[in-house]
Design a protein around this motif. Structure first.
Motif, PDB file in Angstrom:
ATOM      1  N   LYS A 154       0.819  -1.107   0.110  1.00  0.00           N
ATOM      2  CA  LYS A 154      -0.181   0.086  -0.127  1.00  0.00           C
ATOM      3  C   LYS A 154       0.958   1.118   0.126  1.00  0.00           C
ATOM      4  CE  LYS A 154      -3.967  -2.196   2.458  1.00  0.00           C
ATOM      5  NZ  LYS A 154      -4.960  -2.000   3.545  1.00  0.00           N
ATOM      6  N   ARG A 155       0.324   2.424  -0.523  1.00  0.00           N
ATOM      7  CA  ARG A 155       0.996   3.499  -0.346  1.00  0.00           C
ATOM      8  C   ARG A 155       1.442   4.091   0.758  1.00  0.00           C
ATOM      9  NH1 ARG A 155      -2.035   8.438  -3.002  1.00  0.00           N
ATOM     10  NH2 ARG A 155      -3.514   8.010  -1.219  1.00  0.00           N
ATOM     11  N   ALA A 157       7.317   3.202  -0.748  1.00  0.00           N
ATOM     12  CA  ALA A 157       6.728   4.029  -1.991  1.00  0.00           C
ATOM     13  C   ALA A 157       5.705   4.681  -1.796  1.00  0.00           C
ATOM     14  CB  ALA A 157       6.474   3.086  -3.337  1.00  0.00           C
ATOM     15  N   ASP A 158       5.699   5.994  -1.799  1.00  0.00           N
ATOM     16  CA  ASP A 158       4.676   6.749  -1.629  1.00  0.00           C
ATOM     17  C   ASP A 158       3.541   7.385  -2.795  1.00  0.00           C
ATOM     18  OD1 ASP A 158       7.052   8.635   0.282  1.00  0.00           O
ATOM     19  OD2 ASP A 158       5.637   7.154   0.865  1.00  0.00           O
ATOM     20  N   GLU A 159       4.122   6.784  -3.955  1.00  0.00           N
ATOM     21  CA  GLU A 159       3.387   6.915  -5.047  1.00  0.00           C
ATOM     22  C   GLU A 159       2.501   5.673  -5.770  1.00  0.00           C
ATOM     23  OE1 GLU A 159       5.901  10.621  -7.025  1.00  0.00           O
ATOM     24  OE2 GLU A 159       5.421   8.742  -8.241  1.00  0.00           O
ATOM     25  N   GLU A 160       1.497   5.824  -5.960  1.00  0.00           N
ATOM     26  CA  GLU A 160       0.829   4.524  -6.402  1.00  0.00           C
ATOM     27  C   GLU A 160       1.183   3.931  -7.846  1.00  0.00           C
ATOM     28  OE1 GLU A 160      -3.660   5.952  -4.836  1.00  0.00           O
ATOM     29  OE2 GLU A 160      -3.360   5.628  -6.846  1.00  0.00           O
ATOM     30  N   GLY A 161       0.986   2.786  -8.240  1.00  0.00           N
ATOM     31  CA  GLY A 161       1.536   2.216  -9.464  1.00  0.00           C
ATOM     32  C   GLY A 161       2.494   1.194  -9.455  1.00  0.00           C
ATOM     33  N   MET A 172      10.238  -5.823  -8.387  1.00  0.00           N
ATOM     34  CA  MET A 172       8.911  -4.882  -9.046  1.00  0.00           C
ATOM     35  C   MET A 172       7.925  -4.870  -7.875  1.00  0.00           C
ATOM     36  SD  MET A 172       9.872  -3.640 -12.066  1.00  0.00           S
ATOM     37  CE  MET A 172       8.379  -3.124 -12.822  1.00  0.00           C
ATOM     38  N   VAL A 173       7.496  -3.978  -7.588  1.00  0.00           N
ATOM     39  CA  VAL A 173       6.461  -3.852  -6.327  1.00  0.00           C
ATOM     40  C   VAL A 173       5.283  -3.156  -7.027  1.00  0.00           C
ATOM     41  CG1 VAL A 173       7.333  -2.167  -5.090  1.00  0.00           C
ATOM     42  CG2 VAL A 173       5.915  -3.551  -4.108  1.00  0.00           C
ATOM     43  N   LYS A 174       4.034  -3.647  -6.730  1.00  0.00           N
ATOM     44  CA  LYS A 174       2.832  -2.552  -7.229  1.00  0.00           C
ATOM     45  C   LYS A 174       2.350  -2.019  -5.955  1.00  0.00           C
ATOM     46  CE  LYS A 174      -0.115  -4.540  -9.717  1.00  0.00           C
ATOM     47  NZ  LYS A 174      -1.305  -5.375 -10.400  1.00  0.00           N
ATOM     48  N   VAL A 175       2.198  -0.743  -6.031  1.00  0.00           N
ATOM     49  CA  VAL A 175       1.585   0.098  -4.705  1.00  0.00           C
ATOM     50  C   VAL A 175       0.219   0.313  -5.114  1.00  0.00           C
ATOM     51  CG1 VAL A 175       1.949   2.402  -3.735  1.00  0.00           C
ATOM     52  CG2 VAL A 175       3.916   1.140  -4.433  1.00  0.00           C
ATOM     53  N   LEU A 176      -0.859  -0.180  -4.464  1.00  0.00           N
ATOM     54  CA  LEU A 176      -2.256  -0.092  -4.667  1.00  0.00           C
ATOM     55  C   LEU A 176      -2.894   1.279  -4.134  1.00  0.00           C
ATOM     56  CD1 LEU A 176      -3.183  -3.687  -3.509  1.00  0.00           C
ATOM     57  CD2 LEU A 176      -2.601  -2.871  -5.810  1.00  0.00           C
ATOM     58  N   GLY A 177      -3.748   1.748  -4.880  1.00  0.00           N
ATOM     59  CA  GLY A 177      -4.468   2.992  -4.454  1.00  0.00           C
ATOM     60  C   GLY A 177      -5.971   2.753  -5.443  1.00  0.00           C
ATOM     61  N   LYS A 178      -6.217   3.871  -5.829  1.00  0.00           N
ATOM     62  CA  LYS A 178      -7.329   3.698  -6.727  1.00  0.00           C
ATOM     63  C   LYS A 178      -6.854   3.208  -8.033  1.00  0.00           C
ATOM     64  CE  LYS A 178     -11.149   6.590  -8.796  1.00  0.00           C
ATOM     65  NZ  LYS A 178     -11.687   7.848  -8.629  1.00  0.00           N
TER      66      LYS A 178
END
Length: 674
Positions: free
Chosen positions: A230-231, A280-284, A308-314
């Motif tokens: 998560k972000r 990571a503070d940004e989604e993506g 690689m890591v996916k940062v979840l958000g909307k």
């Protein structure tokens, strides 16, 4: 190396078939019941009264036989037929730690072993470093030829080599592996693989080889980190490192190319694990790179790890539309489900990896293959496979086969197969290509002559045709002539050889003579679909007079004409080519690059012969159980009016079909993406 036999001699590799019992048992522990049963039968026999001794012995014997057969059935008794010949796979270490002298010893050992081989035995050779390569498949090998395989020598993966060797054995032979290595394993777990081989009855003989000596080396072997976070939430990354000696160094970490952290590390001989905390503070989707600078270290090139890591958000979805839908129905439906939608049109897809950051998925809605470059296609495929980005394609006249995706990297990602050549419902078609071979086609594009790119497009078009179809190629430069006369597409090899003779000459494309030559031949064809594609320079089209009349006459005979221009989209002869296609009932395309020609040609042939689109009202059939379909009342769905024809692809799931059984909605996994 303590598995199997070690330091085996070449003469010890003769066919030695183990003499084993012809009877085997799947669960032999049940055999322990036999003594108890026989003892019980003897005890109960004492209570058999009122009968003769002969009859008493007969009853006891029958009871014993029945009980014994039941126990044998429980034990899984079966006859075992042992093979009479041996297949030996020689697994040779070719990594950097094995010197030339050791390699000569290995080849001499194999050559000596082959001289002692029994006549009916088989032998094969596998060479490995970072990855295994089959040098010689199992065969009646008598003499050792020179080695040609060239594996990556920067690592030693014995486990992968043993696994591949275990899969090479033919049926009907006793199996044996001979490993020739220094045992300096850098990747994999060979002991675990050897235990599997032992359970399958495959002995592994080991011939120790000398090494180059102790090399002071540090190697990053793997990066372990979560795939999603998560972000703003911290997460741990473990960097696995192997060192041949004690070392000190610095671990530097960057995120998407921006430096984020640096830590001092101390390594000990053997395997090490370095743990760092990141966020990571940004989604993506973000890429983390780990660079280890250590000393002593013989080769710093292998000190890099990636994660690689996916940062979840909307969720954010890229919707690419070939023709912008004025109603925006799909975009509205996605937005209503809490998804942020970014809409782009043809030619507006992101071209750099960093521009894709933040997207959960990409949807191509009636979006053509020629609307993206080869690099963009490869980028989308890698994002789906390696980063787990979702992918979807919705059909139309610019989707699937008619969109030019046949034989492309996007075609690999799709959960349906675009090869529909075997369908029998379509009538035969005749396709004639007119290729410009004027002086402008001698120019180079990315190191390849344009005329050769046109030839490749012709070959790709031929490959998608069925044997019953007919195909021909005309070249136009100094004049117009047949390069490959119209003939059955089943003559694929002969036609490809004829196309391979193409070369660029001088002058410009001669439109009227080329069309006249094509028209004279194609009007006599008896196939139902007949189509001509003309490739021409938008700035250099000679002898245009009379072309429109020829196109009108061809339309009267049911022949369609498509024009494909290359060069400037606003070239002085582009209007002529556009009007010629309109009169001929075909399409007009402008190729941004001649590398797009295979997509344009295959798409146009599929569209104009109507073999890739089925038209007519039908009610979809739901055949799969999936959560995305459960909340829809399919009894109230209106009929659809057409669909793109595709075939089923192995391992994919088809959730909806047409009335003809063709896939209508399919899902599948491609790498990490769905």
């Amino acid at each position: 190396m303590d598995w199997g036999r070690t330091a085996v001699r070449p003469e010890g590799l003769k066919a030695q078939v183990k003499k084993e019992m012809p009877i085997g048992f799947k669960a032999p522990i049940w055999l322990l019941l036999l003594p108890l049963i026989w003892l019980g039968l003897w005890w109960t026999g004492r209570f058999l009264m009122g009968m003769s001794p002969t009859r008493k012995r007969l009853i006891l014997a029958l009871r014993g036989i029945i009980a014994t057969l039941l126990v044998l059935a429980l034990a899984g008794a079966r006859l075992v037929r042992m093979p009479s010949h041996v297949c030996t796979i020689f697994v040779v270490d070719a990594s950097e730690s094995v010197d030339a002298n050791a390699h000569n010893i290995a080849t001499k050992f194999i050559a000596d072993a082959l001289r002692h081989k029994a006549p009916d035995d088989l032998a094969g050779i596998l060479v490995f470093g970072r990855q295994p390569i089959v040098e010689i498949a199992p065969s009646d090998l008598r003499r050792l030829p020179p080695f040609h395989a060239a594996p990556d020598r920067t690592a030693t993966d014995i486990a992968s080599a043993l696994r591949l060797a275990m899969g090479l054995f033919p049926d009907g032979f006793a199996r044996r592996i001979v490993l020739l290595s220094d045992g300096n394993e850098t990747d994999g777990d060979s002991i675990a693989v050897a235990q599997v081989a032992k359970s399958e009855g495959i002995p592994i003989d080991v011939v120790p080889l000398s090494t180059r000596g102790v090399v002071k080396e540090v190697l990053v072997t793997d990066v372990l980190m979560p795939t999603e976070t998560k972000r703003g939430q911290p997460f741990s990354a473990r960097i696995l490192v192997e060192a041949t000696t004690d070392a000190r160094g610095v671990l530097r970490v960057d995120r998407d190319g921006v430096f984020v952290k640096e830590e001092s590390v101390r390594l000990t001989e053997g395997k090490n694990a370095i743990t760092v905390t990141l966020r990571a503070d940004e989604e993506g989707v973000h890429r983390f790179r780990f660079l280890l600078e250590a000393a002593p270290d013989a080769d710093p090139r292998n000190n890099v790890g990636l994660g690689m890591v996916k940062v979840l958000g909307k969720p954010k979805v890229l919707l690419a539309e070939g023709d912008l839908d004025p109603s925006g129905a799909l975009a509205k439906a996605l937005s209503a489900n809490g998804i942020e939608v970014v809409r782009v049109r043809e030619g507006q897809l992101p071209a750099r990896p960093e521009e894709w950051q933040g997207y959960e998925a990409v949807l191509l809605s009636d979006y053509p293959a020629w609307g993206m470059s080869e690099g963009q296609m490869g980028l989308v495929r890698r994002l789906v496979a390696d980063s787990g980005v979702g992918f979807g394609m919705l059909g139309g006249e610019k989707g699937f086969l008619t969109g030019g995706y046949y034989g492309t990297e996007i075609g690999e990602v799709l959960p349906v197969d675009l090869d529909v050549r075997q369908r029998k419902i379509y009538p035969a078609a005749t396709i004639v290509l007119i290729l410009d071979t004027s002086g402008s086609m001698a120019a180079m594009e990315d190191g390849v002559q344009k005329v050769h790119l046109a030839a490749k497009a012709a070959m790709e078009t031929l490959k998608m045709l069925r044997p019953m179809d007919r195909f021909g190629v005309i070249v136009s430069g100094m004049g117009a002539d047949w390069l490959a006369p119209i003939q059955p597409a089943r003559n694929r090899e002969r036609i490809i050889q004829q196309i391979g003779r193409i070369y660029a000459g001088g002058g410009g494309i001669y439109c009227r003579p080329s069309l006249e030559l094509a028209a004279k031949a194609i009007v006599t064809e008896v196939t139902q679909a007949r189509h001509i594609i003309m490739l021409a320079d938008t700035d250099d089209c000679d002898e245009q007079e009379g072309c429109f009349e020829i196109a009108r006459q061809l339309r009267v005979h049911g022949v369609t004409v498509t024009t494909v221009g290359f060069g400037r989209p606003d070239g002085i002869h582009a209007p002529f080519l556009r009007q010629l296609a309109a009169i001929g009932g075909g399409n007009f395309y402008v190729a941004r690059s001649l590398k797009d020609l295979p997509k344009l040609f295959t798409a146009d042939v599929s569209l104009m012969t109507r073999r890739a689109i089925e038209e007519g009202a039908f009610i979809p059939k739901v055949v799969g159980d999936d959560e995305v379909l459960r909340e829809v009342d399919w009894s109230k769905v209106p009929p659809l009016l057409g669909y793109n024809v595709t075939s089923d692809k192995p391992l994919a799931r088809t959730l909806m079909r047409t009335e003809k059984g063709d896939p209508l909605l399919a899902v599948g996994q491609y790498g990490l993406g769905r």
